[in-house]
Enzyme design. Structure first.
Site, PDB file in Angstrom:
ATOM      1  CG  HIS A   1      -0.489   0.227   2.509  1.00 23.71           C
ATOM      2  ND1 HIS A   1      -0.300  -0.782   3.435  1.00 23.71           N
ATOM      3  CD2 HIS A   1      -0.085   1.351   3.126  1.00 23.71           C
ATOM      4  CE1 HIS A   1       0.176  -0.268   4.547  1.00 23.71           C
ATOM      5  NE2 HIS A   1       0.330   1.018   4.385  1.00 23.71           N
TER       6      HIS A   1
ATOM      7  CG  ASP B   1      -0.244  -4.152   2.523  1.00 25.53           C
ATOM      8  OD1 ASP B   1       0.257  -3.628   1.510  1.00 25.53           O
ATOM      9  OD2 ASP B   1      -0.757  -3.491   3.442  1.00 25.53           O
TER      10      ASP B   1
ATOM     11  CB  SER C   1       3.087   1.827   6.030  1.00 28.27           C
ATOM     12  OG  SER C   1       1.898   1.747   6.733  1.00 28.27           O
TER      13      SER C   1
END
Lengths: 281, 362
Positions: free
Chosen positions: B82, B112, B190
């Site tokens: 992402h 992911d 992230s």
């Protein structure tokens, strides 16, 4: 100086030498695989000690829209601490107030129905009773919250946002903190920077020995979730309040005796003049 | 003056004390500092530029930031899908401040994860070594290095709060054995590494639980064991090839089972099989007629999968989980119950899951 050291391979009898080398290699190997620092080992041990004694509490209450409350909705989650192996659980009163149905999930996966034995609204304590059957619960060991020092490492075990059992770590930020929540004043709280969130309420705050030192109760936050200012009711307050909740009779008898003595005393003071005594008239 | 021995002793004592004063840090602090100094060069900031168009087709570039971990001397960087998804331009900033344009090598939206590459001589790169996430313990230290809110490299520490949670990725597939930590994880972290106290990568920080959007002490990381499984395929092929059964499964609920008079009460009901797919070729049968059971319309007539490789499965998710552990080309033995109640086993050679054709970044 080092010649006398125990691990001198040159002096070792030949058959044992290879074994010794192997042993040292093994030692080195385990050291690299389990290279945890002492503080980590301590945290792991403390968590593993208390994990079976902290339970997740799910409450259901009535939707105010519905009149009959035929299907209570799952409405809240909190945590609790096992006080006695036969099924006594301490939690916060605000976790279970208004609840129509209370379910306790143990760390071994069992889900048990609970009922409220007693609650102390002012101190925000409630005592629940579950029936654990043959497989009894593991009671938490109680520490001494008067001995806490600011800066000491503490761990919080609870069920934030109903996610499931969660460990968070921090230190004691302050002791004897007074907090106002609406009209209610809570005194002598322990403040910690271990992340405490909604759902941690009623859960355990433990010290590095794995002893209960507080019940996580409140947070200060503009957002409603942790900004690392959490409050716990010290365990010593719990030791004062909870025995009276479990067994109220000594207190009732005590007050009764006190009232009786007072009545006798008052009777002695305001004794009616005796009819036989001579006097006016 | 004074005897030589006393002098030596004084020197020794002074030496020992000087050490204590100079390094009056706890073991834990020293460990944090050592790890940060050793591994911070292995963590990069990733800036992705997504080009969007407004109503009048004017180009509006939008930038996002994330983090990544260098996992190979050839310049491969592991990050979250992402972080790099839909990016037209990827820029990687090393801890030295040098910026490089990165190339997308491969991505797997189901877990992911993604791999990007920069062309940098290998002596300038610090690699973060893979560890193990299978033997983690709740309570052990976890260190996150990342780029929260695009501030720049940031170290946060905490403990592992729980292990074995599951998470659904944006494609809806389940990622298992998620690590939960109370180290502060914020937007921009992230794709960054979660590291244990011996300096090994144990997870990729991916998500947080927060009503506010910023850290409330509940962060999640994809376990490194999952990453290890996926990364080689991403580098070699650009995608991870999932095993493919070619059958649509649904949970067999007890009321459906009793309505259909099946001899089992739980399992995975085969609704449909892809024509000429692996399951079809092996002889697994899908449903062929619709039936109303209670308030639901169920496609019935198909087989019920009750075990996978000898392991009993209670529902469709469990069956899929067992299949996912294997690779394309592996043989799998399904224990099934037929529509007429007869039992049997079917051996399926798993295929490779067809992928949506995606335009790869040049």
């Amino acid at each position: 100086m080092f010649k006398s050291a125990a691990l001198n391979i040159q002096n070792c009898p030949r058959p044992y030498r290879s074994a010794l080398v192997f042993f040292i290699l093994c030692l080195g190997f385990t050291a690299t695989v389990f290279a945890l620092t002492s503080i980590e080992n301590n945290t792991i041990a403390a968590y593993e000690k208390v994990a079976p004694s902290v339970v997740n509490i799910t409450t259901m209450d009535c939707d105010p829209e519905f009149f009959w409350c035929a299907t209570p909705a799952e409405s809240g989650s909190g945590s609790g601490v096992v006080l006695r192996a036969d099924g006594l659980i301490v939690t916060n009163n605000h976790v279970i107030s208004n609840a129509k149905k209370i379910t306790v999930a143990l760390s071994d996966g069992r889900r048990l129905d609970a009922h409220v034995l007693a609650s102390a609204v002012a101190d925000d304590f409630a005592v629940l009773k579950v029936d654990p059957g043959e497989k009894t619960l593991r009671a938490i060991s109680l520490g001494n919250s008067d001995k806490l020092r600011i800066g000491e490492r503490v761990l919080a075990v609870g069920n934030p946002f109903g996610l499931g059992q969660t460990l968070t770590a921090g230190i004691v930020s302050m002791t004897n903190r007074t907090v106002k929540d609406g009209g209610k004043i809570m005194r002598d709280l322990i403040q910690t920077d271990a992340p405490i969130n909604p759902g941690n309420s009623g859960g355990a705050l433990i010290n590095s020995e794995g002893e209960l030192i507080g019940i996580c109760t409140a947070i200060l936050s503009p957002t409603g979730s942790s900004i690392r200012i959490g409050f716990a009711i010290p365990v010593n307050r719990m030791k004062e309040v909870v025995p009276g909740l479990i067994n109220p009779w000594p207190r009732i008898i005590g007050w009764g005796v006190a009232a009786l003595l007072l009545a006798l005393f008052l009777k002695r003071i305001y004794r009616r003049p005796e009819a036989t005594s001579p006097g006016a008239l | 003056m004074f005897p030589k021995r006393t002098f030596r002793l004084t020197l020794l004592v002074a030496f020992v004390f000087s050490f204590q004063i100079a390094y009056a840090l706890t073991e834990d602090e020293k460990n944090n500092i050592d790890l940060y100094q050793a591994l911070a060069p292995g963590v990069v900031n990733i800036t992705s530029t997504v080009v969007e168009h407004d109503f009048f087709f004017n180009v509006i570039p939008r930038q996002g930031t994330g983090s990544g971990a260098i996992i190979d001397q050839r310049g491969y960087i592991l990050t979250n899908n992402h972080v790099i998804e839909d990016a037209h331009k990827l820029e990687v900033t090393l801890s030295t401040g040098k910026k490089y344009t990165a190339k997308l090598i491969g991505s797997d939206p189901d877990t992911d994860l993604a791999v990007v590459k920069i062309d940098v001589p290998k002596e300038k790169l610090t690699v973060i070594p893979f560890g193990l996430s299978g033997n983690l313990k709740v309570g052990q230290k976890s260190i996150a290095i990342g780029n929260p809110f695009g501030l720049g490299q940031t170290l946060t520490t905490g403990v592992i709060s729980s292990i074995g949670r599951t998470m659904r990725s944006s494609t809806g597939s389940l990622v298992e054995d998620i690590i939960q930590t109370d180290a502060s994880i914020n937007p921009g972290n992230s794709g960054g590494p979660l590291i244990d106290s011996s300096g090994h990568l144990i997870g990729i920080t991916t998500a947080i639980f927060s009503p506010t959007g910023a850290s409330v002490g509940i962060g999640f990381a994809i376990p490194v064991d999952t990453a290890k499984r996926v990364v080689n395929d991403l580098i070699e092929k650009g995608y991870y090839s999932y095993p493919y059964l070619g059958a649509t499964l649904m949970n067999l609920f007890p009321d459906i089972a009793s309505a259909l008079k099946l001899p089992v009460t739980s399992g995975a009901l085969v609704v449909d099989v892809t024509p000429r797919g692996p399951a079809d070729r092996a002889g697994l049968r899908g449903g062929n007629r619709r039936a109303q059971i209670g308030n639901n319309i169920v496609i019935v007539g198909g087989d019920v999968v009750v075990s996978v490789n000898g392991k009993p499965v209670q529902d469709a998710d469990a069956a899929i989980r067992e299949v996912r552990k294997l690779r394309p080309g592996d043989k799998i033995e399904l224990g099934i119950v037929r529509w007429d109640g007869s039992k049997g086993t079917i051996t399926v050679t798993l295929g490779e899951k067809p992928r949506d054709v995606r335009a790869k970044q040049p």
